[in-house]
Design a protein around this motif. Structure first.
Motif, PDB file in Angstrom:
ATOM      1  N   GLY A   1       0.738  -1.325   0.188  1.00 46.47           N
ATOM      2  CA  GLY A   1       0.184  -0.157  -0.114  1.00 46.47           C
ATOM      3  C   GLY A   1       0.842   1.226   0.030  1.00 46.47           C
ATOM      4  O   GLY A   1       0.864   2.130   0.999  1.00 46.47           O
ATOM      5  N   VAL A   2       1.589   1.478  -0.999  1.00 49.62           N
ATOM      6  CA  VAL A   2       2.529   2.544  -1.264  1.00 49.62           C
ATOM      7  C   VAL A   2       2.413   3.310  -2.692  1.00 49.62           C
ATOM      8  O   VAL A   2       2.152   2.260  -3.443  1.00 49.62           O
ATOM      9  N   VAL A   3       2.486   4.441  -2.882  1.00 52.95           N
ATOM     10  CA  VAL A   3       2.321   5.050  -4.049  1.00 52.95           C
ATOM     11  C   VAL A   3       3.339   4.428  -5.286  1.00 52.95           C
ATOM     12  O   VAL A   3       3.016   4.394  -6.381  1.00 52.95           O
ATOM     13  N   ASP A   4       4.560   3.980  -4.690  1.00 55.09           N
ATOM     14  CA  ASP A   4       5.518   3.411  -5.671  1.00 55.09           C
ATOM     15  C   ASP A   4       4.987   1.990  -6.214  1.00 55.09           C
ATOM     16  O   ASP A   4       5.377   1.528  -7.232  1.00 55.09           O
ATOM     17  N   SER A   5       3.652   1.736  -5.936  1.00 54.81           N
ATOM     18  CA  SER A   5       2.907   0.381  -6.457  1.00 54.81           C
ATOM     19  C   SER A   5       2.268   0.595  -7.604  1.00 54.81           C
ATOM     20  O   SER A   5       1.886  -0.045  -8.313  1.00 54.81           O
ATOM     21  N   LEU A   6       2.242   2.111  -7.959  1.00 48.54           N
ATOM     22  CA  LEU A   6       1.210   2.526  -9.018  1.00 48.54           C
ATOM     23  C   LEU A   6       1.822   1.946 -10.753  1.00 48.54           C
ATOM     24  O   LEU A   6       1.139   1.508 -11.256  1.00 48.54           O
ATOM     25  N   ASP A   7       3.155   1.581 -10.460  1.00 53.07           N
ATOM     26  CA  ASP A   7       3.766   1.254 -11.757  1.00 53.07           C
ATOM     27  C   ASP A   7       3.075  -0.291 -12.047  1.00 53.07           C
ATOM     28  O   ASP A   7       2.679  -0.809 -13.102  1.00 53.07           O
ATOM     29  N   GLN A   8       3.197  -1.018 -11.027  1.00 50.22           N
ATOM     30  CA  GLN A   8       2.781  -2.621 -11.069  1.00 50.22           C
ATOM     31  C   GLN A   8       0.881  -2.428 -11.206  1.00 50.22           C
ATOM     32  O   GLN A   8       0.858  -3.546 -11.880  1.00 50.22           O
ATOM     33  N   LEU A   9       0.553  -1.461 -10.594  1.00 49.79           N
ATOM     34  CA  LEU A   9      -1.077  -1.547 -10.848  1.00 49.79           C
ATOM     35  C   LEU A   9      -1.198  -1.334 -12.309  1.00 49.79           C
ATOM     36  O   LEU A   9      -2.154  -2.035 -12.784  1.00 49.79           O
ATOM     37  N   THR A  10      -0.544  -0.446 -12.811  1.00 46.49           N
ATOM     38  CA  THR A  10      -0.752  -0.010 -14.094  1.00 46.49           C
ATOM     39  C   THR A  10      -0.558  -1.315 -15.129  1.00 46.49           C
ATOM     40  O   THR A  10      -1.278  -1.467 -16.068  1.00 46.49           O
ATOM     41  N   ARG A  11       0.415  -1.975 -15.047  1.00 47.52           N
ATOM     42  CA  ARG A  11       0.848  -3.081 -15.611  1.00 47.52           C
ATOM     43  C   ARG A  11      -0.452  -3.860 -15.573  1.00 47.52           C
ATOM     44  O   ARG A  11      -0.678  -4.755 -16.362  1.00 47.52           O
ATOM     45  N   PHE A  12      -0.967  -4.219 -14.404  1.00 51.64           N
ATOM     46  CA  PHE A  12      -1.969  -5.178 -13.892  1.00 51.64           C
ATOM     47  C   PHE A  12      -3.230  -4.808 -14.960  1.00 51.64           C
ATOM     48  O   PHE A  12      -3.757  -5.580 -15.481  1.00 51.64           O
ATOM     49  N   VAL A  13      -3.494  -3.624 -14.825  1.00 53.00           N
ATOM     50  CA  VAL A  13      -4.744  -2.869 -15.501  1.00 53.00           C
ATOM     51  C   VAL A  13      -4.727  -3.341 -16.886  1.00 53.00           C
ATOM     52  O   VAL A  13      -5.423  -3.481 -17.736  1.00 53.00           O
ATOM     53  N   THR A  14      -3.418  -2.961 -17.420  1.00 55.23           N
ATOM     54  CA  THR A  14      -3.092  -3.084 -18.964  1.00 55.23           C
ATOM     55  C   THR A  14      -3.105  -4.440 -19.281  1.00 55.23           C
ATOM     56  O   THR A  14      -3.962  -4.816 -20.512  1.00 55.23           O
ATOM     57  N   GLU A  15      -2.874  -5.580 -18.582  1.00 60.02           N
ATOM     58  CA  GLU A  15      -3.227  -6.905 -18.882  1.00 60.02           C
ATOM     59  C   GLU A  15      -4.517  -7.182 -19.005  1.00 60.02           C
ATOM     60  O   GLU A  15      -5.084  -7.932 -19.917  1.00 60.02           O
ATOM     61  N   VAL A  16      -5.307  -6.666 -17.902  1.00 57.04           N
ATOM     62  CA  VAL A  16      -6.664  -7.059 -17.771  1.00 57.04           C
ATOM     63  C   VAL A  16      -7.301  -6.451 -19.033  1.00 57.04           C
ATOM     64  O   VAL A  16      -8.302  -7.004 -19.618  1.00 57.04           O
ATOM     65  N   ALA A  17      -7.148  -5.237 -19.480  1.00 57.99           N
ATOM     66  CA  ALA A  17      -7.687  -4.369 -20.707  1.00 57.99           C
ATOM     67  C   ALA A  17      -7.393  -5.253 -21.823  1.00 57.99           C
ATOM     68  O   ALA A  17      -8.276  -5.343 -22.593  1.00 57.99           O
TER      69      ALA A  17
END
Lengths: 155, 106
Positions: free
Chosen positions: A8-24
């Motif tokens: 739960g840190v803002v530095d996780s945003l990159d990983q979140l973006t990769r995850f969302v990109t895969e889902v999309a």
């Protein structure tokens, strides 16, 4: 379905973006919808980290946090719709009740800085809902995979 | 994902070239560069977004911060805004408070 658990840190945003990109990609989402989903996901994640976990003790390393300060994101693609569910262990808080910014034409020099992220989520998603389940905040957003142009048409 | 910012001062115009993603993780870098500007020496802040791929509400808060730090008399000009960033700006009404240009004036 895909699942990811992120510190739960803002530095996780990159990983979140990769995850969302895969889902999309799984859902063959139109690029406009993909961008909106990424924005909404980041706004929700950022809110959890900066507000929900705001008082949590921090690790010295900005990429790490305590084991209970994590956010789990689950995806589901069904009937041409992508749904993301965010779960966190912070104190109960329902962001869907945050009011919209009072006046969008207000000059920046007079604006407060709160509420913009949630406003963007509400405006761009087909679904934005909250539940408190088993001691967790559960936030759900959903968007059709086809390009929704209800806003672009107005602009 | 990354974010880069480079700053050029041309007379009383400050030009900041933003590249990459401006979000909650990278906004503090932008804030810091805005903080470094002396408002008494500036009439115009040009944000060249030609290479800015993405902006979240963290970036919008950066714009509010810049406007409030610089004061009413400093014009903020956004250059080369792409459709994704442009949508975020328009959905939140920020287009009322900034100017847009296709390229940085010579």
């Amino acid at each position: 379905m895909r699942v990811i658990t992120l510190p739960g840190v803002v530095d996780s945003l990159d990983q979140l973006t990769r995850f969302v990109t895969e889902v999309a990609s799984d859902a063959r989402m139109a690029s406009e919808a993909r961008n909106r989903l990424r924005l909404a996901a980041e706004e929700i994640f950022t809110n959890i980290v900066l507000h929900g976990y705001a008082d949590a003790p921090r690790e010295p390393d900005p990429r790490r946090c305590a084991d209970d300060q994590v956010v789990t994101v689950e995806s589901e693609v069904r009937d041409g719709r992508v749904r993301l569910r965010f779960k966190d262990h912070a104190a109960a808080f329902d962001p869907t009740t945050i009011p919209d910014p009072a006046d969008l034409a207000q000059p920046l020099s007079e604006r407060g800085i709160g509420g913009l992220g949630v406003y963007l989520v509400r405006l761009t998603m087909d679904e934005f809902s909250y539940q408190r389940l088993d001691g967790e905040n559960v936030l759900t957003i959903a968007l059709a995979a086809t390009a929704p142009s209800r806003f672009t048409q107005q602009m | 994902m990354s974010f880069d910012i480079s700053v050029t001062v041309r007379g009383r115009t400050v030009i900041m070239e933003l590249a990459g993603d401006l979000d909650a993780a990278t906004a503090p870098t932008f804030h810091q560069r805005v903080e470094d500007v002396d408002r008494n020496e500036v009439d115009q802040l040009v944000l060249d977004m030609t290479n800015l791929a993405y902006m979240s509400s963290g970036g919008l808060r950066g714009l509010v911060f810049a406007k409030q730090k610089m004061g009413e008399n400093v014009e903020i000009v956004l250059v080369g805004v792409n459709s994704t960033v442009g949508e975020t700006i328009r959905l939140t009404g920020f287009q009322h408070s900034v100017s847009f240009a296709d390229r940085v004036a010579e």
